[in-house]
Design a protein around this motif. Structure first.
Motif, PDB file in Angstrom:
ATOM      1  N   ALA A 164       0.834  -1.211   0.000  1.00 30.92           N
ATOM      2  CA  ALA A 164       0.000   0.000   0.000  1.00 30.92           C
ATOM      3  C   ALA A 164       0.863   1.254   0.000  1.00 30.92           C
ATOM      4  N   GLY A 165       1.953   1.250   0.748  1.00 31.98           N
ATOM      5  CA  GLY A 165       2.841   2.410   0.778  1.00 31.98           C
ATOM      6  C   GLY A 165       3.560   2.628  -0.532  1.00 31.98           C
ATOM      7  N   VAL A 166       3.985   1.549  -1.165  1.00 29.98           N
ATOM      8  CA  VAL A 166       4.667   1.680  -2.454  1.00 29.98           C
ATOM      9  C   VAL A 166       3.697   2.178  -3.517  1.00 29.98           C
ATOM     10  N   VAL A 167       2.478   1.651  -3.511  1.00 22.52           N
ATOM     11  CA  VAL A 167       1.481   2.074  -4.492  1.00 22.52           C
ATOM     12  C   VAL A 167       1.099   3.540  -4.289  1.00 22.52           C
ATOM     13  N   SER A 168       0.924   3.950  -3.024  1.00 14.40           N
ATOM     14  CA  SER A 168       0.522   5.335  -2.752  1.00 14.40           C
ATOM     15  C   SER A 168       1.694   6.308  -2.839  1.00 14.40           C
ATOM     16  N   GLY A 169       2.915   5.822  -2.733  1.00 19.53           N
ATOM     17  CA  GLY A 169       4.089   6.679  -2.800  1.00 19.53           C
ATOM     18  C   GLY A 169       4.440   7.337  -1.478  1.00 19.53           C
ATOM     19  N   ASP A 170       3.707   7.046  -0.413  1.00 20.49           N
ATOM     20  CA  ASP A 170       3.958   7.625   0.903  1.00 20.49           C
ATOM     21  C   ASP A 170       4.571   6.545   1.793  1.00 20.49           C
ATOM     22  N   LEU A 171       5.891   6.561   1.941  1.00 24.13           N
ATOM     23  CA  LEU A 171       6.566   5.481   2.645  1.00 24.13           C
ATOM     24  C   LEU A 171       6.704   5.701   4.149  1.00 24.13           C
ATOM     25  N   GLN A 172       6.476   6.903   4.634  1.00 23.07           N
ATOM     26  CA  GLN A 172       6.646   7.166   6.072  1.00 23.07           C
ATOM     27  C   GLN A 172       5.686   6.326   6.918  1.00 23.07           C
ATOM     28  N   PRO A 173       4.372   6.338   6.672  1.00 25.31           N
ATOM     29  CA  PRO A 173       3.497   5.486   7.497  1.00 25.31           C
ATOM     30  C   PRO A 173       3.656   3.997   7.188  1.00 25.31           C
ATOM     31  N   THR A 174       4.245   3.685   6.053  1.00 27.82           N
ATOM     32  CA  THR A 174       4.439   2.288   5.677  1.00 27.82           C
ATOM     33  C   THR A 174       5.367   1.585   6.657  1.00 27.82           C
ATOM     34  N   VAL A 175       6.433   2.237   7.046  1.00 26.85           N
ATOM     35  CA  VAL A 175       7.388   1.636   7.973  1.00 26.85           C
ATOM     36  C   VAL A 175       6.732   1.387   9.324  1.00 26.85           C
ATOM     37  N   SER A 176       5.985   2.368   9.818  1.00 27.01           N
ATOM     38  CA  SER A 176       5.306   2.199  11.107  1.00 27.01           C
ATOM     39  C   SER A 176       4.291   1.059  11.049  1.00 27.01           C
ATOM     40  N   ALA A 177       3.534   0.986   9.976  1.00 28.77           N
ATOM     41  CA  ALA A 177       2.536  -0.072   9.842  1.00 28.77           C
ATOM     42  C   ALA A 177       3.197  -1.443   9.725  1.00 28.77           C
ATOM     43  N   ALA A 178       4.296  -1.526   9.001  1.00 34.09           N
ATOM     44  CA  ALA A 178       4.996  -2.807   8.866  1.00 34.09           C
ATOM     45  C   ALA A 178       5.599  -3.246  10.201  1.00 34.09           C
ATOM     46  N   VAL A 179       6.152  -2.313  10.966  1.00 32.94           N
ATOM     47  CA  VAL A 179       6.717  -2.654  12.284  1.00 32.94           C
ATOM     48  C   VAL A 179       5.606  -3.086  13.233  1.00 32.94           C
ATOM     49  N   LEU A 180       4.468  -2.409  13.213  1.00 35.05           N
ATOM     50  CA  LEU A 180       3.342  -2.813  14.053  1.00 35.05           C
ATOM     51  C   LEU A 180       2.836  -4.192  13.642  1.00 35.05           C
ATOM     52  N   GLY A 181       2.749  -4.447  12.343  1.00 31.85           N
ATOM     53  CA  GLY A 181       2.345  -5.766  11.888  1.00 31.85           C
ATOM     54  C   GLY A 181       3.317  -6.845  12.304  1.00 31.85           C
ATOM     55  N   MET A 182       4.613  -6.519  12.245  1.00 34.13           N
ATOM     56  CA  MET A 182       5.635  -7.468  12.673  1.00 34.13           C
ATOM     57  C   MET A 182       5.512  -7.733  14.169  1.00 34.13           C
ATOM     58  N   LEU A 183       5.270  -6.690  14.945  1.00 30.23           N
ATOM     59  CA  LEU A 183       5.107  -6.835  16.392  1.00 30.23           C
ATOM     60  C   LEU A 183       3.945  -7.755  16.711  1.00 30.23           C
ATOM     61  N   LEU A 184       2.804  -7.536  16.067  1.00 32.85           N
ATOM     62  CA  LEU A 184       1.637  -8.369  16.334  1.00 32.85           C
ATOM     63  C   LEU A 184       1.840  -9.798  15.843  1.00 32.85           C
ATOM     64  N   SER A 185       2.572  -9.966  14.770  1.00 29.24           N
ATOM     65  CA  SER A 185       2.828 -11.313  14.254  1.00 29.24           C
ATOM     66  C   SER A 185       3.749 -12.091  15.173  1.00 29.24           C
ATOM     67  N   PHE A 186       4.787 -11.446  15.698  1.00 25.15           N
ATOM     68  CA  PHE A 186       5.706 -12.136  16.605  1.00 25.15           C
ATOM     69  C   PHE A 186       5.025 -12.488  17.923  1.00 25.15           C
ATOM     70  N   ALA A 187       4.035 -11.707  18.342  1.00 26.90           N
ATOM     71  CA  ALA A 187       3.371 -11.948  19.622  1.00 26.90           C
ATOM     72  C   ALA A 187       2.297 -13.017  19.523  1.00 26.90           C
ATOM     73  N   ASP A 188       2.074 -13.569  18.343  1.00 25.22           N
ATOM     74  CA  ASP A 188       1.050 -14.590  18.166  1.00 25.22           C
ATOM     75  C   ASP A 188       1.598 -15.950  18.578  1.00 25.22           C
ATOM     76  N   ASN A 189       0.948 -16.570  19.551  1.00 28.94           N
ATOM     77  CA  ASN A 189       1.296 -17.934  19.929  1.00 28.94           C
ATOM     78  C   ASN A 189       0.053 -18.618  20.476  1.00 28.94           C
ATOM     79  N   ASN A 190       0.181 -19.857  20.834  1.00 28.30           N
ATOM     80  CA  ASN A 190      -0.973 -20.644  21.269  1.00 28.30           C
ATOM     81  C   ASN A 190      -1.201 -20.608  22.769  1.00 28.30           C
ATOM     82  N   GLY A 191      -0.505 -19.757  23.491  1.00 24.91           N
ATOM     83  CA  GLY A 191      -0.619 -19.729  24.938  1.00 24.91           C
ATOM     84  C   GLY A 191      -1.846 -18.977  25.432  1.00 24.91           C
ATOM     85  N   ALA A 192      -1.953 -18.904  26.742  1.00 25.99           N
ATOM     86  CA  ALA A 192      -3.041 -18.171  27.381  1.00 25.99           C
ATOM     87  C   ALA A 192      -2.822 -16.668  27.207  1.00 25.99           C
TER      88      ALA A 192
END
Length: 77
Positions: free
Chosen positions: A24-52
């Motif tokens: 979405a950032g590459v298509v829109s040409g606005d890369l500043q929010p792209t980095v923040s969104a990708a880091v947030l997505g990475m954070l949420l992906s790493f925190a995903d596990n099968n625990g309580a």
């Protein structure tokens, strides 16, 4: 969900959480929010596990702290 499907589910989760903001950032040409969104997505992906929930929240906090520390170290260097 079968345990054999977990790696595929996590792979798709990473692809969606990180890939969609980058495309979405590459298509829109606005890369500043792209980095923040990708880091947030990475954070949420790493925190995903099968625990309580408390275990998942603790992992999320540790991931957030590690990303923040690495970001500060990168900024200072």
């Amino acid at each position: 969900m079968d345990l054999g499907d977990a790696p595929i589910r996590r792979g798709v989760l990473f692809l969606v959480n990180i890939g969609v903001p980058i495309v979405a950032g590459v298509v829109s040409g606005d890369l500043q929010p792209t980095v923040s969104a990708a880091v947030l997505g990475m954070l949420l992906s790493f925190a995903d596990n099968n625990g309580a929930l408390p275990r998942r929240l603790r992992l999320l906090a540790m991931d957030a702290a590690a990303i923040a520390i690495a970001g500060c170290a990168g900024y200072l260097s």
